[in-house]
Design an enzyme around this catalytic site. Structure first.
Site, PDB file in Angstrom:
ATOM      1  N   TYR A   1     -51.985  45.356 -17.993  1.00  0.00           N
ATOM      2  CA  TYR A   1     -52.184  46.754 -17.606  1.00  0.00           C
ATOM      3  C   TYR A   1     -51.168  47.658 -18.297  1.00  0.00           C
ATOM      4  O   TYR A   1     -51.516  48.720 -18.822  1.00  0.00           O
ATOM      5  CB  TYR A   1     -52.084  46.874 -16.093  1.00  0.00           C
TER       6      TYR A   1
ATOM      7  N   SER B   1     -50.502  56.240 -16.761  1.00  0.00           N
ATOM      8  CA  SER B   1     -49.783  55.712 -15.604  1.00  0.00           C
ATOM      9  C   SER B   1     -48.307  55.709 -15.961  1.00  0.00           C
ATOM     10  O   SER B   1     -47.947  55.706 -17.141  1.00  0.00           O
ATOM     11  CB  SER B   1     -50.250  54.282 -15.299  1.00  0.00           C
TER      12      SER B   1
END
Length: 266
Positions: A163, A150
Site C-alpha cells: 500500500y 495517503s
C-alpha cells in the site's frame, strides 16, 4: 441556513464544471462529491457496486446534478466505457482519483497477488482514469486533477509495504504530471489523509482485533496515536481540502501533496 438550490447555481464557483469522483459512493469519495455539488459542479460518481452508486445518487440528488457509473478502475476497458458514458454529461473538468484499497501483511507474507492488487487499484487506477479524462481538459485548456493518496505516500508504515509503495507512486505521478501540464491550465495535486473515519478504517480496526486480541477501543487508539490531535480525521475535512484545490482561485496550487492528518506529517 437553507442549502443552495439549482436556481442559484450560477453564484457558486464551480458552476458549469463537471467533476468525476472515483470511489464516489461512500466514505471520503461521497463526502467529496457532496462538497463539489455544494460548490455548483455537476458530479459523476464512479464505483464498482451498482447498488451503492444508486443509493448515493438518490441521497445526493437534492443537492444538484449527480449521476453514477459502474466501473472497475483497474480494468482499462471498464474505465474507457465508464468515462465515455460520463462524458455524455459534458467534458470532465475535475477528476478526483479517490478509489483505493488497503490491505496489511508483513512483507514476507505479501504475496504477488496482494502486491499487484494494491498497485492496480491505487496506482494503475489513477493512471487509467487520468489518461481517460486528460484529453478533454487539454481541449478546454482548464482542468483540476486531485489524487487521494495517503500519509502512507509521504512516510512509511510497517506491515503495509504494498500500500505504501502504491501511494508513494501516486504522489510521484502527481508531481511529474503537474510539471508536464503546468502551462496547460491544468493543475495536479494530491491530498494525503491520515486515518479517516470511514468503512476502510473500521475494517482495519476489525483486522487488528482479530489478529492481536486487542479490544476495538485499543485498536482505534493505536490508529489515532500517530495523530497529534489524537483522533480520526473526518471525511468532510478531506473533502474541504479537495474542493479548495479545485477552485478557480487555486490555480497556483500545483504538484502539492497536502497532508490532512492533524499534524502527523510535516
Amino acid at each position: 441556513m437553507m442549502p443552495a438550490t439549482r436556481a442559484d447555481n450560477s453564484m457558486r464557483p464551480l458552476s458549469g464544471r463537471h467533476a468525476l469522483v472515483t470511489g464516489g459512493a461512500r466514505g471520503i469519495g461521497a463526502s467529496i462529491a457532496r462538497a463539489l455539488l455544494e460548490q455548483g459542479a455537476s458530479v459523476s460518481l464512479l464505483g464498482r457496486n451498482r447498488h451503492a452508486l444508486d443509493e448515493a445518487v438518490a441521497d445526493m440528488s437534492a443537492a444538484g446534478d449527480v449521476a453514477g457509473f459502474a466501473a472497475d478502475v483497474a480494468d482499462p476497458d471498464s474505465v474507457a466505457a465508464a468515462f465515455a458514458a460520463a462524458a455524455s454529461r459534458g467534458t470532465i473538468d475535475i477528476l478526483v482519483n479517490n478509489a483505493g484499497q488497503a490491505h496489511s501483511a508483513p512483507f514476507l507474507k505479501t504475496d504477488a497477488r496482494l502486491w499487484r492488487d494494491m498497485l492496480s487499484v491505487n496506482l494503475e487506477g489513477t493512471f487509467l482514469c487520468t489518461q481517460a479524462a486528460l484529453p478533454g481538459m487539454l481541449d478546454k485548456g482548464w482542468g483540476r486533477i486531485v489524487n487521494i493518496a495517503s500519509t502512507a505516500g509521504l512516510t512509511g508504515y510497517a506491515y503495509v509495504s504494498a500500500y505504501c509503495a502504491a501511494k508513494h507512486g501516486v504522489i510521484g505521478l502527481t508531481r511529474s504530471l503537474a510539471l508536464e501540464l503546468a502551462t496547460k491550465g491544468i493543475t495536479v495535486n494530491a491530498v494525503c489523509p491520515g486515518y479517516t473515519d470511514t468503512d476502510m478504517v473500521k475494517d482495519t480496526v476489525a483486522n487488528i482485533v482479530q489478529k492481536t486480541a486487542r479490544s476495538p477501543e485499543q485498536a482505534r487508539a493505536e490508529l489515532t496515536a500517530g495523530n497529534p490531535q489524537k483522533r480520526l480525521v473526518a471525511p468532510e475535512e478531506v473533502a474541504n481540502a479537495v474542493v479548495w484545490l479545485c477552485l478557480p482561485q487555486s490555480a497556483a496550487m500545483n504538484g502539492q501533496a497536502i497532508a490532512v492528518a492533524g499534524g502527523e506529517v510535516m
